[in-house]
Design an enzyme around this catalytic site. Structure first.
Site, PDB file in Angstrom:
ATOM      1  NE  ARG A  56      13.469  -4.470  -0.706  1.00  0.00           N
ATOM      2  CZ  ARG A  56      14.441  -5.099  -0.062  1.00  0.00           C
ATOM      3  NH1 ARG A  56      15.643  -4.540   0.053  1.00  0.00           N
ATOM      4  NH2 ARG A  56      14.242  -6.281   0.506  1.00  0.00           N
ATOM      5  CE  LYS A 198       9.852  -1.881   1.536  1.00  0.00           C
ATOM      6  NZ  LYS A 198       8.992  -1.999   2.747  1.00  0.00           N
ATOM      7  CG  HIS A 217       8.992  -4.175   6.862  1.00  0.00           C
ATOM      8  ND1 HIS A 217       9.647  -5.286   6.383  1.00  0.00           N
ATOM      9  CD2 HIS A 217       8.232  -3.731   5.831  1.00  0.00           C
ATOM     10  CE1 HIS A 217       9.318  -5.500   5.129  1.00  0.00           C
ATOM     11  NE2 HIS A 217       8.449  -4.569   4.772  1.00  0.00           N
ATOM     12  CB  SER A 235       8.836  -8.322   0.301  1.00  0.00           C
ATOM     13  OG  SER A 235       8.176  -8.422  -0.925  1.00  0.00           O
ATOM     14  CE  LYS A 239       4.963  -5.982   5.320  1.00  0.00           C
ATOM     15  NZ  LYS A 239       5.589  -6.745   4.229  1.00  0.00           N
ATOM     16  CB  THR A 240      -0.380  -6.456   1.205  1.00  0.00           C
ATOM     17  OG1 THR A 240       0.755  -5.595   1.286  1.00  0.00           O
ATOM     18  CG2 THR A 240      -1.487  -5.740   0.452  1.00  0.00           C
ATOM     19  CG  ASP A 254       5.522  -2.307   3.361  1.00  0.00           C
ATOM     20  OD1 ASP A 254       5.705  -3.494   3.723  1.00  0.00           O
ATOM     21  OD2 ASP A 254       6.402  -1.637   2.816  1.00  0.00           O
ATOM     22  NE  ARG A 319       6.215  -6.120  -4.536  1.00  0.00           N
ATOM     23  CZ  ARG A 319       6.240  -6.190  -3.220  1.00  0.00           C
ATOM     24  NH1 ARG A 319       5.264  -5.655  -2.513  1.00  0.00           N
ATOM     25  NH2 ARG A 319       7.229  -6.804  -2.603  1.00  0.00           N
TER      26      ARG A 319
END
Length: 528
Positions: A56, A198, A217, A235, A239-240, A254, A319
């Protein structure tokens, strides 16, 4: 949410040109291959490179300063204003660019699994692979829903169009601009597909709190007994990975909303980091990388097209984007009840925070507002090694409203539903970045499993003298010597110095929050 008619000029372009509407994954892959946009890997995933931008670009994000939002938006370095005139010029420029393309791709879908709060979205893309990306990541309507679909927000993504900072009011050639009155997002000058994902998250973070819904988030999963767990974190904090559990149904990886009805996913897919991905460590994600998955910036072996997940030649921020149904047992529709457990994930680059600690309600509010972690390499432009940061509510780049709006919503929901909250450090142990080592994923999984199962609610704890955190003395399957971070350092005095430095950073960061209750202010680390 008010129904939106496509912006002026866009209707004509989409009606006049060769536009591919709502194609299947197979069709989009075929077109992407024909156009040379990417290649198939050995497992059938569609692999692309995003060029200069592999993460990003938050400093190139703007919100149009319009009368209806002017008093609500928390203007500043995160929410940079753009004038309405500058947006209109940039919008016209984007339409002119679209008009010159031989083919365009449109996806109509939804953001928000709960029909009461969902947002109808339209994406207009110049690349087939980016249209495949949004098709896999957002909620795909059925035939009846598609027939009645009327977009409430339109995202126009034109990676090949560069802005001119001198005339367009941007900082660089890249731009991500949201107009809440025109209900349009413009994205250009970057091929990184995560900007599309996003941008809609930012939109929902503005719209939903006004309806009493906490936008978060976080990832989420649910057990066989209906017990819901949330995993907050920036990120790269896990989390994933940690929410993808074969023993629990994945709600989403997410972005979620928490309403009076419970938790619901914003998306219909997952966007997993895959640097150093292994079949043994993360089998569900490994097996999801197949036909229909978009694989970004992963290096392939030339002779076999087998993915080399250990390579960071292009970026650390490799990713994989795949639909939720690629994860066995994922919840459909992605809605569940109120959470029993909340996990705050942090990748602490200093190596002084414990691998797990139970938080009081006041500490939960303090650490939520603080949002401490380390930005990991590749997640943002210019980040090449872990960098300590405080990201409010674990999602500051995506929060248009004042932080206290989200914090007060969370505090109210924790109180009403008696939620247990834990801080989990997935970062370094035995020292900071460069001297220590990353916490083993297997140990983190065992700690998280114990927390979610309620096994730590009545455990025996000892209190950290600097951070005031309750650290369990034992967790099944985890060596007890790693639970106390100071014990893992070769030099205890170096640990104390580093811990005090981090505590001071917490205190300095928290000064920016105004109107926070004294009990929450006092819940932070002790600074002498």
């Amino acid at each position: 949410m008010n129904i939106h008619v496509a912006p002026s000029g866009l209707h004509e372009i989409l009606a006049a040109k060769k536009v591919h509407h709502n194609l299947s994954a197979v069709q989009l892959v075929e077109l992407g291959l024909q156009r040379g946009e990417g290649m198939l890997t050995s497992t059938g995933a569609f692999r692309v490179e995003t060029g200069k931008y592999t993460g990003r670009s938050p400093k190139d994000k703007f919100i149009v300063r319009e009368p209806s939002v002017d008093k609500d938006v928390d203007w500043g370095a995160v929410n940079q204003p753009m004038s309405q005139d500058a947006f209109d010029r940039l919008y016209t420029k984007a339409l002119d660019y679209l008009n010159k393309q031989e083919e365009l791709y449109v996806f109509d879908g939804f953001a928000g699994a709960d029909p009461e709060y969902r947002l109808a979205v339209r994406f207009v893309n110049e690349y087939a692979w980016q249209n495949l990306f949004v098709r896999q990541l957002f909620i795909r309507p059925n035939a009846e829903e598609l027939k009645h679909h009327s977009p409430q927000f339109t995202v126009i993504s034109v990676p090949g169009l560069s802005a001119d900072p001198q005339t367009d009011g941007t900082r660089s050639e890249t731009f991500i601009v949201v107009s809440f009155e025109k209900r349009v997002v413009l994205i250009g000058g970057t091929h990184y597909a995560g900007e599309m994902k996003k941008s809609i998250f930012s939109v929902l973070n503005y719209l939903l709190p006004k309806q009493g819904v906490l936008s978060m988030h976080c990832s989420a999963n649910v057990g066989k007994d209906g017990d819901v767990a949330l995993f907050f974190g920036l990120s790269g904090t896990g989390k994933t990975t940690l929410s993808t559990d074969p023993e629990r149904a994945l709600i989403g990886d997410d972005e979620h909303g928490w309403s009076d009805r419970g938790v619901f996913n914003f998306e219909g897919g997952c966007y997993a980091k895959c640097i150093r991905l292994s079949q043994e460590g993360e089998p569900e994600i490994w097996n999801a990388i197949r036909f229909g998955t978009v694989l970004e910036n992963v290096v392939l072996r030339e002779d076999t097209r087998i993915a080399d997940y250990d390579s960071d030649k292009l970026t650390e921020n490799t990713r994989a984007a795949y639909p939720l149904e690629y994860i066995p047992g994922a919840l459909q529709p992605s809605m569940a009840g109120h959470p029993q457990t909340i996990i705050f994930l942090t990748a602490d680059a200093t190596g002084v925070l414990p691998p797990i600690a139970k938080l009081t309600k006041e500490q939960a509010m303090y650490y939520f507002l603080s949002g401490y972690t380390s930005k990991l390499a590749g997640t943002e432009r210019g980040v090449v090694e872990p960098e300590a940061t405080f990201s409010t509510c674990f999602g500051a780049p995506f929060l248009p409203l004042a932080p206290t709006v989200y914090a007060e919503l969370l505090g109210d929901k924790i109180n009403r539903h008696d939620v247990s909250v834990f801080l989990v450090n997935t970062g370094w142990t035995g020292g900071g970045y460069g001297s220590g080592k990353r916490m083993k994923l297997g140990y983190t999984r065992k700690m998280v499993t114990a927390a979610v199962a309620g096994q730590l609610n009545d455990a025996e704890y000892e209190t950290d003298p600097i951070f005031g955190l309750a650290i369990p003395k034992a967790v099944e399957g985890v060596p007890s010597d790693i639970l106390q971070p100071k014990n893992t350092w070769a030099d205890p005095e170096a640990y104390d110095r580093t811990a005090k430095q981090l505590a001071a950073q917490f205190a300095e960061n928290f000064k920016k929050f105004k109107g926070v209750a004294e009990s929450i202010q006092q819940a932070g680390p002790s600074v002498q």
